[in-house]
Write an enzyme that holds these catalytic residues in place. Structure first.
Site, PDB file in Angstrom:
ATOM      1  N   GLY A   1       0.835  -1.209   0.000  1.00 53.73           N
ATOM      2  CA  GLY A   1       0.000   0.000   0.000  1.00 53.73           C
ATOM      3  C   GLY A   1       0.863   1.249   0.000  1.00 53.73           C
ATOM      4  N   GLY A  28      -1.164   7.561   1.732  1.00 49.52           N
ATOM      5  CA  GLY A  28      -1.193   7.677   3.185  1.00 49.52           C
ATOM      6  C   GLY A  28       0.083   7.254   3.892  1.00 49.52           C
ATOM      7  N   GLY A  87       1.656   4.432   3.929  1.00 50.82           N
ATOM      8  CA  GLY A  87       2.591   3.652   3.118  1.00 50.82           C
ATOM      9  C   GLY A  87       3.488   4.561   2.301  1.00 50.82           C
ATOM     10  N   SER A 106      -4.304  -1.163  14.288  1.00 46.61           N
ATOM     11  CA  SER A 106      -5.150   0.008  14.557  1.00 46.61           C
ATOM     12  C   SER A 106      -5.634  -0.072  15.999  1.00 46.61           C
ATOM     13  CB  SER A 106      -6.349  -0.041  13.600  1.00 46.61           C
ATOM     14  OG  SER A 106      -7.427   0.706  14.113  1.00 46.61           O
ATOM     15  N   TYR A 159     -13.670  -5.062  10.690  1.00 46.26           N
ATOM     16  CA  TYR A 159     -12.416  -4.282  10.684  1.00 46.26           C
ATOM     17  C   TYR A 159     -11.636  -4.574  11.974  1.00 46.26           C
ATOM     18  CZ  TYR A 159      -9.149  -0.324  10.365  1.00 46.26           C
ATOM     19  OH  TYR A 159      -8.007   0.453  10.314  1.00 46.26           O
TER      20      TYR A 159
END
Ligand SMILES: NC(=O)c1ccc[n+]([C@@H]2O[C@H](COP(=O)([O-])OP(=O)(O)OC[C@H]3O[C@@H](n4cnc5c(N)ncnc54)[C@H](OP(=O)(O)O)[C@@H]3O)[C@@H](O)[C@H]2O)c1
Length: 333
Positions: free
Chosen positions: A26, A30, A32, A165, A190
């Protein structure tokens, strides 16, 4: 807690990465993209793993454009480099091809930064039929990691970092319904996938004591994650909440610091977990932070590894064949 972590760690403190090969998933957006920028600026060869080559090329152009904290300069000086890799974590066959290409092109790997992720979309499935978040955020990274282990093993200071997260704290691994077949709640899914990231980081450390396996979370960082989530789900109220909370969000560069600390600093510990230091972990400089308790339970880690390997093997003959070819290199299960 590790006392050696400076109170305000930034990329200025990042050790030299010259001669190291780092793969960032990724890497076009953002956290990454910011991680790739910082690693390149410190002289690493960075493999930008993205789900289209057009996105990887755009990331390369952005990184080489200059004014990037030295990233463009490092590449121009020949002390770092960029490689573009097609990787769709929602397709295990793509993961297998990507791992093969890394082996062919580089023959080694010093850092694997498992950063890519999707957040709270409506129920969708990966190419092999897994729930999209568990399939992308966990299973895709699990498959990529085990296939790349031979390239990491034996390297000095080899590291694997999972980007998790704060959602791990409300996550629950529902082994009876990992794919949301009985009931799908996009936020619970998530949380489950982000808990899986930190459980996997701990289990990888147990199985591979020769490398440093860690996890990190960014707190709240201004990236494409929230806009993409609102666009996919149509949850306009959540969009309003994000706008109201905007003053709490930190920049993507700041949000990337915990994962960069785990990926590079000598004070990062095997099995460590890092996140922002202020506002209950929502923002600030990186420091060691507590993990969700499930991550500390070896039985949960062993079960997640076993289930993940079985799911990937059954869903993708290409993955099963690649894993079999690795033979004894894979840590025993
Ligand atoms: N931002 C936050 O506040 C926050 C908070 C907690 C945790 N995180 C975690 O931070 C990580 C990075 O997210 P971000 O905030 O930087 O969001 P972002 O800007 O949306 O970046 C996410 C990256 O993941 C990639 N990706 C998504 N699905 C993929 C797939 N199937 N295969 C390969 N790549 C895929 C995206 O590619 P495309 O551009 O093609 O979509 C993008 O490059 C995620 O793991 C996220 O869970 C972020």
């Amino acid at each position: 807690m590790v006392s050696a972590v400076p109170r305000c760690w930034t990329t200025v403190a990042m050790p030299d990465q010259a001669g190291r090969v780092a793969l960032v998933t990724g890497a076009n957006s953002g956290l990454g993209l910011e991680s790739a920028r910082a690693l390149l600026a410190r002289g690493a060869t960075v493999v930008l793993a993205c789900r289209t080559l057009a996105k990887a090329q755009a990331a390369r152009e952005a990184l080489l454009a200059g004014g990037n904290g030295g990233a463009g300069q490092a590449a121009a000086n020949g002390s770092g480099g960029l490689d573009l890799l097609l990787l769709d974590l929602a397709d295990l066959d793509s993961v297998v091809l990507a791992a093969e290409q890394v082996a062919e092109r580089h023959g080694r790997l010093d850092l694997l930064l498992n950063n890519a992720g999707v957040m709270a979309p409506p129920l969708q499935r990966t190419r092999q039929g897994f729930e999209l978040q568990f399939g992308t955020n966990h299973l895709g990274h699990f498959a990529l990691t085990v296939l790349l282990l031979p390239l990491l093993q034996g390297r000095s200071d080899a590291r694997v970092v999972q980007v998790t997260s704060g959602a791990q704290y409300f996550g629950r691994l529902d082994f009876e319904d990992l794919q949301g077949e009985r009931r799908y709640d996009r936020w619970a899914a998530y949380g489950q996938s982000k808990l899986a990231n930190v459980v996997f980081a701990q289990e990888l450390q147990r199985r591979c004591p020769g490398l440093l396996s860690a996890a990190a979370h960014p707190g709240l960082a201004r990236t494409n994650l929230q806009p993409a989530s609102v666009a996919a789900s149509g949850a306009r109220l959540e969009g309003v909440v994000y706008r109201l909370l905007d003053p709490l969000f930190q920049s993507a560069a700041m949000g990337a610091l915990p994962q960069l600390f785990a990926a590079t600093d000598s004070a990062a510990e095997p099995g460590g977990h890092y996140g922002p230091s202020q506002f209950g972990g929502l923002r600030g400089w990186p420091r060691p932070v507590r993990m969700a308790p499930a991550a500390l339970d070896p039985a949960v880690g062993a079960r997640l590894w076993q289930v993940s390997e079985q799911l990937c093997r059954e869903a993708s003959p290409a993955f099963a064949a690649a894993l079999d070819r690795l033979g004894g290199v894979l840590p025993s299960t």
